[in-house]
Motif scaffolding. Structure first.
Motif, PDB file in Angstrom:
ATOM      1  N   ARG A 277     -17.585  31.607 -32.199  1.00  0.00           N
ATOM      2  CA  ARG A 277     -18.415  31.126 -31.098  1.00  0.00           C
ATOM      3  C   ARG A 277     -19.240  29.944 -31.562  1.00  0.00           C
ATOM      4  O   ARG A 277     -19.769  29.939 -32.673  1.00  0.00           O
ATOM      5  CB  ARG A 277     -19.351  32.242 -30.611  1.00  0.00           C
TER       6      ARG A 277
ATOM      7  N   TYR B 178     -32.008  35.672 -26.349  1.00  0.00           N
ATOM      8  CA  TYR B 178     -30.734  35.472 -25.650  1.00  0.00           C
ATOM      9  C   TYR B 178     -29.561  35.695 -26.590  1.00  0.00           C
ATOM     10  O   TYR B 178     -28.599  36.409 -26.256  1.00  0.00           O
ATOM     11  CB  TYR B 178     -30.689  34.063 -25.049  1.00  0.00           C
TER      12      TYR B 178
ATOM     13  N   LYS C 194     -29.085  39.406 -27.642  1.00  0.00           N
ATOM     14  CA  LYS C 194     -28.518  40.279 -26.614  1.00  0.00           C
ATOM     15  C   LYS C 194     -27.071  39.927 -26.285  1.00  0.00           C
ATOM     16  O   LYS C 194     -26.253  40.830 -26.063  1.00  0.00           O
ATOM     17  CB  LYS C 194     -29.380  40.213 -25.350  1.00  0.00           C
ATOM     18  N   THR C 195     -26.736  38.638 -26.236  1.00  0.00           N
ATOM     19  CA  THR C 195     -25.391  38.255 -25.798  1.00  0.00           C
ATOM     20  C   THR C 195     -24.375  38.209 -26.934  1.00  0.00           C
ATOM     21  O   THR C 195     -23.197  38.472 -26.720  1.00  0.00           O
ATOM     22  CB  THR C 195     -25.432  36.883 -25.105  1.00  0.00           C
ATOM     23  N   LEU C 196     -24.825  37.874 -28.146  1.00  0.00           N
ATOM     24  CA  LEU C 196     -23.896  37.725 -29.263  1.00  0.00           C
ATOM     25  C   LEU C 196     -23.851  38.946 -30.171  1.00  0.00           C
ATOM     26  O   LEU C 196     -22.849  39.184 -30.842  1.00  0.00           O
ATOM     27  CB  LEU C 196     -24.259  36.491 -30.093  1.00  0.00           C
TER      28      LEU C 196
ATOM     29  N   ASN D 244     -25.124  42.137 -29.061  1.00  0.00           N
ATOM     30  CA  ASN D 244     -25.257  43.359 -28.251  1.00  0.00           C
ATOM     31  C   ASN D 244     -26.585  44.065 -28.469  1.00  0.00           C
ATOM     32  O   ASN D 244     -26.674  45.294 -28.459  1.00  0.00           O
ATOM     33  CB  ASN D 244     -24.105  44.327 -28.559  1.00  0.00           C
TER      34      ASN D 244
ATOM     35  N   ARG E 143     -30.089  25.647 -24.083  1.00  0.00           N
ATOM     36  CA  ARG E 143     -30.512  26.865 -24.769  1.00  0.00           C
ATOM     37  C   ARG E 143     -30.446  26.698 -26.290  1.00  0.00           C
ATOM     38  O   ARG E 143     -29.694  25.887 -26.829  1.00  0.00           O
ATOM     39  CB  ARG E 143     -29.634  28.037 -24.343  1.00  0.00           C
TER      40      ARG E 143
ATOM     41  N   ASP F 209     -29.959  29.142 -29.744  1.00  0.00           N
ATOM     42  CA  ASP F 209     -29.530  30.472 -30.164  1.00  0.00           C
ATOM     43  C   ASP F 209     -30.246  30.951 -31.432  1.00  0.00           C
ATOM     44  O   ASP F 209     -30.381  32.157 -31.635  1.00  0.00           O
ATOM     45  CB  ASP F 209     -28.016  30.487 -30.408  1.00  0.00           C
TER      46      ASP F 209
END
Length: 807
Positions: A108, A150, A153-155, A157, A192, A194
């Motif tokens: 990613r 962000y 939570k998204t990358l 879990n 954004r 990360d």
């Protein structure tokens, strides 16, 4: 008051057609204002989401030689400013970075921020989990980072045990120290982020180079310190650094801005222009409703006069009429909020992303308050004047007027004034929209210096951990470009860094061999790109003279360089640049580089924006200065060649199966991103101007239609005495256009004064552009003619016998 509102509600219910039209007109005006105010509130009015936001400042370098106020700074200069300042409690440096999350099921692309540890005390933000890194981690060996909420939570879990674990970014292991709190976003106005990592490991080769200007700075003022005091101190420190390091710091100073103003400064004029436009739309809507109310109140003048004769006070009657207006405005505000909600969805989805916090616009407390104020303002504008007009104290005259169905001169004057206002405001909006449309057309027509159509771009960053050597960088790009160029449908494949319209730039000072040395601080300067031989073919950049790079230009051959025509004209006036030599200047402790011979001249290219003219640039062959970061450009014969993304992935994975392959995107899309803001401004202002013209046309139609209806008896008498139908048409048109002409003149004068405030938003357009005003006058006159023609036709069709029996 309750009784008055109940009575007003009954009266409105008895005239549903009038009520619906008035509410819809107000809903349109108030809704547009509420939607735009939500953007103003989010971008300009809301405080930054950090503790004591007024203490936050942005510090930019200022180059007096180029009269530029906002330039990035070098790490050594940042360290001196931080250590010598007595007005700042913290000063942090940051720059954008990126990495690939690997050693997972799917690689990613992550977007990061390389920051010094002072960023956390400067912003006043603590992690929600774990801890942040400290100044001890501000070194080139640190391999730690802090995740945003962000990314966590998204990358990952929302793994509760992520703190302390190792993750792999671009084939380097990093320890996760903490998680930032939900909603954390810095920089506020950008895409954004990360993760945050220490600055020094990202740019180890530049941390001691005062000539490497690439970092931005944010600081926090000490309590009681003003921005002006900090600005003066930064200038003083910068002056000391200029004396201490004249080669790198001569003609450089520092400027201090409020962080909030620094973020919103570029979008403030456009947003205020659009807000003014929607206020004008609301005024035009109010004028329409005022005309409706005036017509309704005039029809009720006999009723009002009778009530006055029976003892009702003027204040009592005005209050009842204002009650009707207040209910209309409240219902209009409710409908406006509904329309504003839809408008906000459109703004969030299609608005330019460089507007700060546009994704956060919503119907909140301030928007509700603004809508209520707009409703009250509307009531005062459209309801008060008609109420005062029809409740004038001369009861006998009112009874006589009401008896014969005539209209008083005061009513006529007020209606004319409302029409003049509508026409003037509509012309002002149409002129402003016309200027923006022509400016946008000029921007779209501006030649970037290359051919963006049929060109696809993908940005590669080779991981430093796997590809530490420049020779590896050269081999990678040479091999993949050779295979890409051989694909069916591909005309050429090249690469460059920094690529035009990539939000990156690089410049260097240099000297011309054979010319006397220039004084310190006055060195020649130009932007430069590192490119592969087929870059110009892939971009469609014309070669004007000389040659392009080829396979003979290697690291072992004589250093060469290509310049653009702007460079050649500026630095070699009257002489040929081909065969001349330049020497790049580096930091004070660097050894001078060998002279580079100019072997070619290409056309100039715009780099950051279509509104910026091409600057002097020179190009260095990647074979002589390899880079691990390059944008690959592929020119194709088809607009969307099928399978090209898959072919790119296969070619890259043949070289290294673990490398992340970015997505190809059209070069036109990158250029289009720079047009998002002017396109957005043009679309909104054009939409509001069109709405204003329609509302003005409706208002003109309503006034003329009402006038014709009230003068039916007079028209019948005129025709009975021998007047022809064409005479009636001419009379109505003349009376209408005499009023419209006054509105046009007032609008032109107002536009000539107001549009000067838009000059910073225009490109190659004068605010006094005669063609725009001519077109606007013709369009608005045509709309007025259409609005006037249909009532005038009814006047022509009046039967004298019917008219004489009227009322």
């Amino acid at each position: 008051m309750i009784a008055d509102l109940k009575f007003a509600l009954r009266m409105l219910a008895k005239a549903p057609g009038f009520t619906i039209v008035a509410i819809l007109t107000l809903a349109l005006g108030i809704g547009a204002n509420s939607a735009i105010f939500s953007v103003i509130d989010a971008a300009l009015l809301q405080a930054l989401p950090f503790p004591e936001p007024r203490q936050l400042v942005a510090i930019w370098s200022q180059t007096t030689r180029e009269n530029s106020e906002k330039e990035t700074e070098s790490v050594p200069d940042y360290a001196d400013l931080r250590d010598q300042s007595e007005t700042l409690s913290a000063l942090a440096a940051y720059t954008r970075t990126g990495a690939v999350l690997n050693r997972t099921e799917e690689s990613r692309q992550l977007y990061g921020l390389a920051v010094t540890s002072d960023i956390f005390p400067a912003l006043g933000v603590s992690p929600a989990r774990g801890r942040v890194y400290t100044r001890e981690n501000d070194n080139i060996d640190a391999r730690v980072l802090v995740l945003t909420d962000y990314a966590w939570k998204t990358l990952f879990n929302a793994d509760p045990d992520i703190v302390g674990k190792q993750i792999s970014l671009s084939w380097r292991s990093y320890t996760v120290l903490g998680i930032m709190p939900p909603g954390f976003q810095f920089p506020v106005e950008s895409r954004r982020v990360d993760y945050l990592e220490p600055l020094h490991p990202v740019v180890p080769e530049w941390v001691n180079n005062r000539d490497a200007h690439f970092i931005s700075m944010v600081g926090r003022l000490k309590p009681g310190v003003t921005i002006q005091q900090c600005d003066a101190e930064m200038r003083t420190i910068a002056a000391r650094l200029a004396q201490q390091y004249p080669k790198s710091n001569m003609n450089r100073s520092e400027r201090v801005f409020s962080l909030h103003n620094d973020i919103v400064g570029d979008v403030r004029p456009a947003l205020l222009t659009i807000l003014a436009a929607v206020v004008f739309v609301l005024l035009i809507a109010c004028a329409n409703v005022a005309n409706l109310l005036l017509a309704r109140a005039t029809a009720r003048r006999r009723e009002i006069a009778i009530r006055t004769a029976l003892g009702a006070s003027r204040a009592r009657i005005v209050r009842q009429l204002l009650g009707e207006g207040f209910l209309l405005s409240i219902f209009g505000a409710a409908g406006g909020l509904l329309l504003a909600g839809w408008g906000m969805d459109l703004l969030r989805g299609f608005g330019p992303q460089d507007v700060p916090r546009i994704g956060q616009i919503a119907i909140n407390g301030p928007v509700f308050a603004f809508t209520f104020v707009a409703a009250v303002f509307s009531t005062l504008v459209f309801a008060l004047v008609p109420a005062l007009q029809v409740t004038r104290p001369n009861v006998n005259e009112s009874l006589q007027e009401g008896g014969r169905g005539a209209i008083g001169p005061e009513s006529n004057r007020l209606r004319r004034l409302l029409v003049i206002t509508q026409v003037a405001l509509s012309l002002l909006l149409l002129a402003s929209a016309g200027l923006l449309i022509k400016s946008f057309a000029n921007l779209r027509a501006a030649k970037p210096g290359f051919e963006p159509s049929h060109a696809l771009v993908a940005g590669f960053i080779l991981p430093k951990a796997k590809y530490p050597e420049p020779e590896q960088h050269r081999q990678f790009f040479e091999q993949i470009l050779l295979k890409l160029a051989a694909l069916p449908g591909v005309e050429a494949a090249g690469a460059a860094f920094p690529m035009p319209f990539s939000n990156n730039d690089s410049s260097s000072t240099f000297s011309i061999v054979g010319q006397p040395p220039r004084p310190t601080g006055q060195e020649l300067e130009a932007s430069h790109l590192t490119i592969t031989p087929d870059y110009f073919r892939a971009m469609g950049t014309p070669l004007l003279s000389g040659r392009i790079f080829n396979s003979h230009d290697t690291n072992d051959s004589a250093p060469v360089v290509i310049v653009n025509d702007v460079f050649a004209k500026k630095y070699f006036r009257g002489k040929s640049a081909i065969g001349q030599q330049i020497t790049l200047n580096h930091g004070e402790n660097e050894k001078p580089t060998p002279p580079k011979e100019i072997v070619g001249i290409v056309g100039g290219s715009r780099h950051q924006s279509l509104a910026t003219e091409p600057l002097p640039e020179f190009y260095i062959p990647a074979s002589q200065d390899p880079s691990r970061r390059m944008d690959v450009v592929i020119r194709t014969r088809a607009i969307e060649p099928s399978g090209l993304q898959a072919s790119l992935r296969n070619i890259v994975h043949e070289f290294d199966k673990d490398l992340f392959v970015p997505t190809l995107e059209p070069l036109e899309k990158r250029i289009g991103a720079t047009l998002a803001q002017p396109r957005f401004n043009m679309f909104l202002l054009g939409t509001f101007a069109t709405v204003a013209m329609i509302l003005a046309g409706i208002g003109i139609y309503g006034v003329i239609a009402y006038t014709v209806a009230q003068r039916t008896k007079e028209i019948g008498i005129r025709m009975a005495l021998g007047a022809q139908r064409i005479d009636m048409l001419t009379m109505i048109l003349w009376q209408s256009f005499s009023v419209i002409a006054i509105g046009l003149i007032a609008g032109i004068l107002g536009a000539l004064a107001v549009t000067r405030l838009m000059s910073s938003q225009l490109y190659n357009v004068s605010t006094n552009d005669v063609s725009i005003y001519a077109i606007v006058v013709i369009v608005l006159s045509g709309a007025a003619l259409i609005a006037t023609y249909f009532p005038a036709r009814r006047a022509m069709a009046v039967d004298p016998m019917v008219a004489l029996r009227y009322e």
